[in-house]
Design a protein around this motif. Structure first.
Motif, PDB file in Angstrom:
ATOM      1  N   TYR A 115     -19.875  41.051   7.574  1.00 10.45           N
ATOM      2  CA  TYR A 115     -20.155  41.078   9.033  1.00 10.45           C
ATOM      3  C   TYR A 115     -20.305  42.194   9.831  1.00 10.45           C
ATOM      4  CZ  TYR A 115     -20.314  36.045   8.874  1.00 10.45           C
ATOM      5  OH  TYR A 115     -20.595  34.569   8.522  1.00 10.45           O
ATOM      6  N   LEU A 116     -19.286  43.340   9.078  1.00 11.97           N
ATOM      7  CA  LEU A 116     -19.076  44.683   9.908  1.00 11.97           C
ATOM      8  C   LEU A 116     -20.221  45.415  10.140  1.00 11.97           C
ATOM      9  CD1 LEU A 116     -15.854  45.863   7.876  1.00 11.97           C
ATOM     10  CD2 LEU A 116     -16.239  44.399   9.764  1.00 11.97           C
ATOM     11  N   ASP A 117     -21.354  45.633   9.206  1.00 13.41           N
ATOM     12  CA  ASP A 117     -22.420  46.381   9.768  1.00 13.41           C
ATOM     13  C   ASP A 117     -23.232  45.648  10.894  1.00 13.41           C
ATOM     14  OD1 ASP A 117     -22.007  48.162   7.573  1.00 13.41           O
ATOM     15  OD2 ASP A 117     -23.359  47.220   6.134  1.00 13.41           O
ATOM     16  N   SER A 118     -23.369  44.602  10.938  1.00 14.26           N
ATOM     17  CA  SER A 118     -24.010  43.924  11.928  1.00 14.26           C
ATOM     18  C   SER A 118     -23.471  43.869  13.369  1.00 14.26           C
ATOM     19  CB  SER A 118     -24.811  42.439  11.472  1.00 14.26           C
ATOM     20  OG  SER A 118     -25.499  42.686  10.433  1.00 14.26           O
ATOM     21  N   TYR A 119     -21.941  43.902  13.109  1.00 16.32           N
ATOM     22  CA  TYR A 119     -21.649  43.540  14.633  1.00 16.32           C
ATOM     23  C   TYR A 119     -20.404  44.589  14.789  1.00 16.32           C
ATOM     24  CZ  TYR A 119     -23.307  38.829  14.143  1.00 16.32           C
ATOM     25  OH  TYR A 119     -24.192  37.866  14.360  1.00 16.32           O
ATOM     26  N   PRO A 120     -20.984  45.834  15.302  1.00 16.09           N
ATOM     27  CA  PRO A 120     -19.935  47.089  15.612  1.00 16.09           C
ATOM     28  C   PRO A 120     -19.423  46.627  17.141  1.00 16.09           C
ATOM     29  CG  PRO A 120     -22.280  47.359  16.214  1.00 16.09           C
ATOM     30  CD  PRO A 120     -22.433  46.023  15.661  1.00 16.09           C
ATOM     31  N   LEU A 121     -18.446  47.442  17.290  1.00 10.64           N
ATOM     32  CA  LEU A 121     -17.726  47.413  18.748  1.00 10.64           C
ATOM     33  C   LEU A 121     -18.344  48.560  19.677  1.00 10.64           C
ATOM     34  CD1 LEU A 121     -14.104  47.206  17.739  1.00 10.64           C
ATOM     35  CD2 LEU A 121     -15.635  45.334  18.386  1.00 10.64           C
ATOM     36  N   GLY A 122     -18.212  48.126  21.020  1.00 10.49           N
ATOM     37  CA  GLY A 122     -18.664  48.880  22.220  1.00 10.49           C
ATOM     38  C   GLY A 122     -17.438  49.630  22.687  1.00 10.49           C
ATOM     39  N   ARG A 123     -17.512  50.815  22.947  1.00  5.53           N
ATOM     40  CA  ARG A 123     -16.016  51.179  23.588  1.00  5.53           C
ATOM     41  C   ARG A 123     -16.510  51.825  25.008  1.00  5.53           C
ATOM     42  NH1 ARG A 123     -13.293  56.516  24.240  1.00  5.53           N
ATOM     43  NH2 ARG A 123     -14.912  57.600  22.723  1.00  5.53           N
TER      44      ARG A 123
END
Length: 366
Positions: free
Chosen positions: A240-248
Protein backbone atom coordinates in the motif's frame (compact mmCIF):
# COMPACT_ATOMS: atom_id res chain seq x y z
CA UNK A 1 12.95 34.76 -25.18
CA UNK A 2 14.83 32.87 -27.86
CA UNK A 3 15.46 29.19 -27.20
CA UNK A 4 15.62 25.91 -29.07
CA UNK A 5 14.50 22.45 -27.90
CA UNK A 6 16.00 19.32 -29.41
CA UNK A 7 15.97 15.60 -28.75
CA UNK A 8 17.43 12.34 -30.03
CA UNK A 9 16.97 8.68 -29.18
CA UNK A 10 19.93 7.54 -31.27
CA UNK A 11 21.89 4.85 -29.42
CA UNK A 12 25.18 6.38 -30.60
CA UNK A 13 25.83 9.19 -28.08
CA UNK A 14 27.81 11.31 -30.54
CA UNK A 15 25.01 11.19 -33.08
CA UNK A 16 22.48 11.87 -30.33
CA UNK A 17 24.30 15.05 -29.29
CA UNK A 18 24.61 16.19 -32.89
CA UNK A 19 20.90 15.65 -33.52
CA UNK A 20 19.68 17.13 -30.22
CA UNK A 21 21.79 20.30 -30.53
CA UNK A 22 21.49 20.79 -34.29
CA UNK A 23 19.48 24.03 -33.95
CA UNK A 24 21.64 25.62 -31.26
CA UNK A 25 23.84 28.51 -32.35
CA UNK A 26 25.29 30.49 -29.46
CA UNK A 27 23.44 29.44 -26.30
CA UNK A 28 23.92 31.16 -22.96
CA UNK A 29 22.41 28.26 -21.02
CA UNK A 30 21.90 24.61 -21.91
CA UNK A 31 19.76 22.25 -19.84
CA UNK A 32 19.80 18.56 -20.74
CA UNK A 33 18.23 15.31 -19.52
CA UNK A 34 18.91 11.68 -20.38
CA UNK A 35 19.27 8.20 -18.98
CA UNK A 36 22.27 7.24 -16.89
CA UNK A 37 24.26 5.22 -19.42
CA UNK A 38 25.60 7.94 -21.75
CA UNK A 39 25.03 10.90 -19.44
CA UNK A 40 28.69 11.57 -18.57
CA UNK A 41 29.57 11.55 -22.27
CA UNK A 42 26.75 13.97 -23.04
CA UNK A 43 27.95 16.30 -20.28
CA UNK A 44 31.52 16.32 -21.52
CA UNK A 45 30.65 16.77 -25.19
CA UNK A 46 28.09 19.48 -24.44
CA UNK A 47 30.85 21.50 -22.81
CA UNK A 48 33.25 20.82 -25.68
CA UNK A 49 30.71 21.86 -28.27
CA UNK A 50 29.50 24.97 -26.43
CA UNK A 51 32.39 26.04 -24.19
CA UNK A 52 30.99 29.52 -23.48
CA UNK A 53 27.58 28.30 -22.33
CA UNK A 54 26.51 27.21 -18.89
CA UNK A 55 25.54 23.55 -19.36
CA UNK A 56 23.60 21.79 -16.61
CA UNK A 57 21.88 18.42 -16.63
CA UNK A 58 20.31 15.59 -14.68
CA UNK A 59 19.57 11.94 -15.30
CA UNK A 60 15.88 11.13 -15.57
CA UNK A 61 13.25 8.40 -15.78
CA UNK A 62 11.71 10.21 -18.74
CA UNK A 63 12.10 13.55 -20.47
CA UNK A 64 9.07 15.65 -21.37
CA UNK A 65 8.16 18.24 -23.98
CA UNK A 66 4.97 19.26 -25.75
CA UNK A 67 5.30 16.38 -28.23
CA UNK A 68 5.22 13.74 -25.49
CA UNK A 69 7.17 11.74 -22.92
CA UNK A 70 10.46 10.17 -24.02
CA UNK A 71 12.51 7.44 -22.36
CA UNK A 72 16.07 6.54 -23.42
CA UNK A 73 16.28 9.94 -25.08
CA UNK A 74 18.60 12.93 -24.83
CA UNK A 75 16.56 16.12 -24.51
CA UNK A 76 18.18 19.55 -24.70
CA UNK A 77 17.05 23.14 -24.42
CA UNK A 78 19.39 25.97 -25.31
CA UNK A 79 18.62 29.57 -24.33
CA UNK A 80 20.05 31.96 -26.92
CA UNK A 81 18.80 35.23 -25.42
CA UNK A 82 16.06 36.67 -23.22
CA UNK A 83 17.71 35.54 -20.00
CA UNK A 84 20.66 36.32 -17.78
CA UNK A 85 22.19 33.45 -15.81
CA UNK A 86 25.00 32.42 -13.46
CA UNK A 87 25.67 28.89 -12.18
CA UNK A 88 27.22 27.33 -9.10
CA UNK A 89 27.95 24.07 -7.31
CA UNK A 90 27.46 22.67 -3.81
CA UNK A 91 29.67 19.65 -3.06
CA UNK A 92 29.40 17.16 -0.18
CA UNK A 93 25.65 17.53 -0.45
CA UNK A 94 24.77 14.78 2.03
CA UNK A 95 27.08 16.13 4.74
CA UNK A 96 28.41 19.69 4.49
CA UNK A 97 26.95 21.68 1.59
CA UNK A 98 26.97 24.73 3.86
CA UNK A 99 30.77 24.78 3.44
CA UNK A 100 30.13 25.97 -0.11
CA UNK A 101 27.61 28.69 0.68
CA UNK A 102 30.10 31.20 -0.73
CA UNK A 103 29.27 29.74 -4.16
CA UNK A 104 25.67 30.81 -3.64
CA UNK A 105 26.71 34.22 -2.35
CA UNK A 106 29.03 34.90 -5.29
CA UNK A 107 26.48 33.74 -7.83
CA UNK A 108 23.57 35.64 -6.31
CA UNK A 109 25.61 38.84 -5.86
CA UNK A 110 25.53 39.36 -9.62
CA UNK A 111 21.75 39.87 -9.53
CA UNK A 112 21.24 43.36 -8.14
CA UNK A 113 17.52 43.46 -8.94
CA UNK A 114 16.32 39.86 -8.51
CA UNK A 115 12.80 40.45 -9.86
CA UNK A 116 11.62 37.83 -12.35
CA UNK A 117 14.43 35.53 -11.18
CA UNK A 118 14.57 31.94 -9.92
CA UNK A 119 17.25 29.52 -8.82
CA UNK A 120 16.92 26.24 -10.71
CA UNK A 121 18.70 23.38 -8.95
CA UNK A 122 19.31 19.68 -9.61
CA UNK A 123 20.36 17.57 -6.63
CA UNK A 124 21.84 14.11 -6.35
CA UNK A 125 19.18 11.61 -5.32
CA UNK A 126 19.27 8.54 -3.07
CA UNK A 127 21.59 10.18 -0.50
CA UNK A 128 19.05 12.16 1.57
CA UNK A 129 20.72 15.49 0.82
CA UNK A 130 17.84 17.64 -0.30
CA UNK A 131 16.98 19.36 2.98
CA UNK A 132 20.64 20.23 3.58
CA UNK A 133 20.92 21.65 0.07
CA UNK A 134 17.78 23.75 0.46
CA UNK A 135 18.91 25.20 3.78
CA UNK A 136 22.21 26.20 2.16
CA UNK A 137 20.63 27.81 -0.89
CA UNK A 138 17.96 29.60 1.10
CA UNK A 139 20.47 30.94 3.62
CA UNK A 140 21.35 33.38 0.85
CA UNK A 141 18.49 33.39 -1.63
CA UNK A 142 15.59 33.87 0.78
CA UNK A 143 17.11 37.22 1.83
CA UNK A 144 17.25 38.28 -1.81
CA UNK A 145 13.72 36.94 -2.42
CA UNK A 146 14.90 34.60 -5.16
CA UNK A 147 12.74 31.45 -5.11
CA UNK A 148 14.32 28.00 -5.37
CA UNK A 149 12.83 25.51 -7.83
CA UNK A 150 14.07 22.10 -8.94
CA UNK A 151 14.32 18.40 -8.37
CA UNK A 152 16.40 15.39 -7.51
CA UNK A 153 17.87 13.42 -10.41
CA UNK A 154 16.26 10.19 -11.61
CA UNK A 155 16.99 6.82 -13.18
CA UNK A 156 14.96 3.92 -14.56
CA UNK A 157 13.05 3.68 -11.29
CA UNK A 158 15.24 1.08 -9.59
CA UNK A 159 16.97 3.51 -7.21
CA UNK A 160 20.39 2.41 -8.49
CA UNK A 161 22.29 5.53 -9.61
CA UNK A 162 21.61 9.15 -10.45
CA UNK A 163 24.00 11.75 -11.89
CA UNK A 164 23.97 15.51 -12.28
CA UNK A 165 26.31 17.71 -14.34
CA UNK A 166 27.62 21.25 -14.54
CA UNK A 167 29.87 22.55 -17.31
CA UNK A 168 31.13 19.14 -18.37
CA UNK A 169 31.80 17.68 -14.90
CA UNK A 170 29.53 15.04 -13.39
CA UNK A 171 28.61 14.50 -9.74
CA UNK A 172 26.81 11.92 -7.60
CA UNK A 173 26.98 13.82 -4.29
CA UNK A 174 26.26 17.44 -5.08
CA UNK A 175 23.78 20.11 -6.09
CA UNK A 176 24.19 22.10 -9.28
CA UNK A 177 22.26 25.33 -9.63
CA UNK A 178 21.75 28.21 -12.00
CA UNK A 179 20.13 31.54 -11.20
CA UNK A 180 18.01 32.61 -14.17
CA UNK A 181 16.58 36.08 -14.75
CA UNK A 182 13.78 36.28 -17.28
CA UNK A 183 14.33 39.54 -19.16
CA UNK A 184 10.93 39.36 -20.83
CA UNK A 185 8.52 39.03 -17.91
CA UNK A 186 7.62 37.21 -14.74
CA UNK A 187 8.24 33.60 -13.69
CA UNK A 188 5.29 31.97 -11.96
CA UNK A 189 5.67 28.82 -9.85
CA UNK A 190 3.08 26.07 -9.37
CA UNK A 191 2.89 22.88 -7.31
CA UNK A 192 0.42 20.08 -7.99
CA UNK A 193 -0.72 17.31 -5.62
CA UNK A 194 -2.71 14.38 -7.01
CA UNK A 195 -3.38 12.92 -3.57
CA UNK A 196 -6.09 14.14 -1.19
CA UNK A 197 -6.39 13.93 2.60
CA UNK A 198 -8.26 11.11 4.29
CA UNK A 199 -9.81 11.45 7.76
CA UNK A 200 -6.69 10.01 9.40
CA UNK A 201 -4.52 12.68 11.07
CA UNK A 202 -1.66 12.09 13.50
CA UNK A 203 1.40 13.72 15.06
CA UNK A 204 4.97 12.44 14.88
CA UNK A 205 6.25 11.89 18.42
CA UNK A 206 9.51 9.92 17.97
CA UNK A 207 11.66 10.72 14.94
CA UNK A 208 15.15 10.19 13.53
CA UNK A 209 15.16 13.27 11.32
CA UNK A 210 18.48 12.61 9.56
CA UNK A 211 17.56 9.04 8.61
CA UNK A 212 14.01 10.08 7.66
CA UNK A 213 12.51 7.49 10.01
CA UNK A 214 9.44 7.98 12.20
CA UNK A 215 9.27 5.47 15.04
CA UNK A 216 6.07 6.70 16.66
CA UNK A 217 2.90 8.59 15.78
CA UNK A 218 0.83 9.74 18.76
CA UNK A 219 3.22 7.72 20.98
CA UNK A 220 2.35 4.47 19.18
CA UNK A 221 4.47 2.43 16.72
CA UNK A 222 4.34 4.28 13.40
CA UNK A 223 3.78 1.17 11.28
CA UNK A 224 0.89 0.09 13.51
CA UNK A 225 -0.73 3.53 13.21
CA UNK A 226 -0.39 3.42 9.42
CA UNK A 227 -1.75 -0.13 9.20
CA UNK A 228 -4.73 0.70 11.41
CA UNK A 229 -5.56 3.75 9.30
CA UNK A 230 -5.52 1.60 6.17
CA UNK A 231 -7.39 -1.27 7.82
CA UNK A 232 -4.66 -3.83 7.14
CA UNK A 233 -2.02 -5.77 9.06
CA UNK A 234 1.51 -4.38 9.37
CA UNK A 235 2.77 -7.30 7.29
CA UNK A 236 0.54 -6.10 4.42
CA UNK A 237 1.74 -2.47 4.51
CA UNK A 238 4.39 -2.70 1.74
CA UNK A 239 1.84 -3.19 -1.04
CA UNK A 240 0.00 0.00 0.00
CA UNK A 241 2.98 2.30 0.43
CA UNK A 242 3.16 3.69 -3.12
CA UNK A 243 -0.54 4.54 -3.29
CA UNK A 244 -1.00 6.05 0.18
CA UNK A 245 1.71 8.61 0.97
CA UNK A 246 1.54 11.09 3.84
CA UNK A 247 0.97 14.82 3.84
CA UNK A 248 3.08 17.05 6.11
CA UNK A 249 0.95 20.03 7.12
CA UNK A 250 2.63 23.41 7.51
CA UNK A 251 0.13 26.19 8.15
CA UNK A 252 -2.39 26.09 5.34
CA UNK A 253 -0.13 24.06 3.04
CA UNK A 254 0.41 20.33 2.67
CA UNK A 255 3.54 18.68 1.24
CA UNK A 256 3.62 15.04 0.15
CA UNK A 257 6.06 12.68 1.84
CA UNK A 258 6.51 9.34 0.05
CA UNK A 259 6.79 6.09 1.99
CA UNK A 260 10.00 4.14 1.57
CA UNK A 261 9.75 1.06 3.77
CA UNK A 262 8.73 -0.44 7.11
CA UNK A 263 11.66 -0.50 9.56
CA UNK A 264 11.95 -3.43 11.98
CA UNK A 265 8.23 -4.05 11.87
CA UNK A 266 7.37 -0.85 13.73
CA UNK A 267 9.03 2.27 12.24
CA UNK A 268 8.40 3.96 8.90
CA UNK A 269 11.15 5.29 6.61
CA UNK A 270 10.36 8.06 4.12
CA UNK A 271 11.82 9.87 1.10
CA UNK A 272 11.66 13.28 2.79
CA UNK A 273 12.18 14.47 6.33
CA UNK A 274 9.44 14.44 8.94
CA UNK A 275 10.24 16.44 12.05
CA UNK A 276 9.24 15.83 15.65
CA UNK A 277 5.69 17.02 16.36
CA UNK A 278 4.87 17.35 12.66
CA UNK A 279 1.18 17.32 11.84
CA UNK A 280 0.59 14.50 9.36
CA UNK A 281 -2.34 13.20 7.34
CA UNK A 282 -2.76 9.95 5.43
CA UNK A 283 -3.40 10.64 1.72
CA UNK A 284 -5.26 8.72 -0.94
CA UNK A 285 -5.27 9.02 -4.75
CA UNK A 286 -7.33 11.79 -6.33
CA UNK A 287 -8.52 11.96 -9.97
CA UNK A 288 -5.20 13.07 -11.47
CA UNK A 289 -6.62 14.06 -14.84
CA UNK A 290 -9.09 16.45 -13.22
CA UNK A 291 -6.41 17.86 -10.93
CA UNK A 292 -4.09 18.46 -13.91
CA UNK A 293 -6.76 20.39 -15.78
CA UNK A 294 -7.27 22.64 -12.74
CA UNK A 295 -3.52 23.26 -12.45
CA UNK A 296 -3.12 24.11 -16.12
CA UNK A 297 -6.23 26.29 -16.12
CA UNK A 298 -4.88 28.32 -13.21
CA UNK A 299 -1.50 28.71 -14.92
CA UNK A 300 -3.12 29.92 -18.14
CA UNK A 301 -5.36 32.37 -16.29
CA UNK A 302 -2.41 33.90 -14.49
CA UNK A 303 0.06 33.78 -17.38
CA UNK A 304 -1.76 34.66 -20.60
CA UNK A 305 1.29 34.45 -22.85
CA UNK A 306 3.63 31.72 -21.57
CA UNK A 307 6.93 31.69 -23.40
CA UNK A 308 8.37 28.53 -21.85
CA UNK A 309 7.72 26.21 -18.91
CA UNK A 310 10.19 24.11 -16.93
CA UNK A 311 8.69 21.06 -15.24
CA UNK A 312 9.76 18.53 -12.62
CA UNK A 313 7.35 15.59 -12.50
CA UNK A 314 8.04 13.05 -9.77
CA UNK A 315 9.35 9.69 -10.92
CA UNK A 316 6.63 7.94 -8.89
CA UNK A 317 3.93 9.99 -10.64
CA UNK A 318 5.51 9.17 -13.99
CA UNK A 319 5.50 5.44 -13.21
CA UNK A 320 1.85 5.69 -12.11
CA UNK A 321 0.84 7.46 -15.32
CA UNK A 322 2.84 4.96 -17.40
CA UNK A 323 1.22 1.98 -15.67
CA UNK A 324 -2.20 3.42 -16.58
CA UNK A 325 -1.15 4.12 -20.18
CA UNK A 326 -1.39 7.89 -19.61
CA UNK A 327 2.23 9.09 -19.54
CA UNK A 328 2.35 10.39 -23.11
CA UNK A 329 -1.12 11.90 -22.85
CA UNK A 330 -0.06 13.69 -19.66
CA UNK A 331 2.94 15.19 -21.48
CA UNK A 332 0.94 16.39 -24.48
CA UNK A 333 -1.84 17.77 -22.25
CA UNK A 334 0.69 20.04 -20.54
CA UNK A 335 1.99 21.14 -23.93
CA UNK A 336 -1.48 21.83 -25.31
CA UNK A 337 -2.17 24.14 -22.38
CA UNK A 338 1.17 25.87 -21.88
CA UNK A 339 2.97 25.52 -25.22
CA UNK A 340 6.68 24.78 -25.29
CA UNK A 341 8.14 23.20 -22.18
CA UNK A 342 10.81 20.75 -21.05
CA UNK A 343 10.81 18.55 -17.99
CA UNK A 344 12.32 15.57 -16.25
CA UNK A 345 11.34 12.93 -13.70
CA UNK A 346 13.40 12.34 -10.57
CA UNK A 347 13.23 11.19 -6.97
CA UNK A 348 12.01 14.40 -5.36
CA UNK A 349 10.85 17.92 -5.97
CA UNK A 350 11.92 21.15 -4.32
CA UNK A 351 10.24 24.52 -4.04
CA UNK A 352 11.59 27.31 -1.84
CA UNK A 353 12.35 25.78 1.59
CA UNK A 354 10.52 22.49 1.05
CA UNK A 355 11.56 19.10 -0.30
CA UNK A 356 8.68 16.73 -1.07
CA UNK A 357 7.66 13.78 -3.25
CA UNK A 358 5.00 12.50 -5.66
CA UNK A 359 4.37 16.05 -6.89
CA UNK A 360 4.71 18.14 -10.04
CA UNK A 361 6.25 21.62 -9.95
CA UNK A 362 6.18 24.12 -12.80
CA UNK A 363 8.06 27.34 -13.53
CA UNK A 364 6.14 29.26 -16.19
CA UNK A 365 8.07 32.03 -17.96
CA UNK A 366 6.17 34.92 -19.52
Amino acid sequence: MNYKIGKSNNSNPDIAIREATAQLNNPKLILFFSGVEAFAHYASEMKNKFPDAVSMGATTFAAFCKEGAYKDTLMVIGFEDGIRCEAGLLKDADKYPLKYVDQVEKTAARFKKPDNTICLEFSSALISCEELVLSTLNAVLSKKKIPVFGGSAGDRGRAEQTIIALNGAVYQNACVFVIIENLGGKIRLYRENIYKPTRHYFKSTKVDVRKRIVYEYDNKPAATVMANALGVNVSELPKYLDSYPLGRIIGNEMFIVANNQVVNGSGMEYHARIYNNSQMVLLEPDDYKTVLQKTLSQARQECHRPSLTLMVNCLARSILFESNGDLNQFATTVGNALGNYVGFAGYGEQLNQQHFNQTMVLAVFE
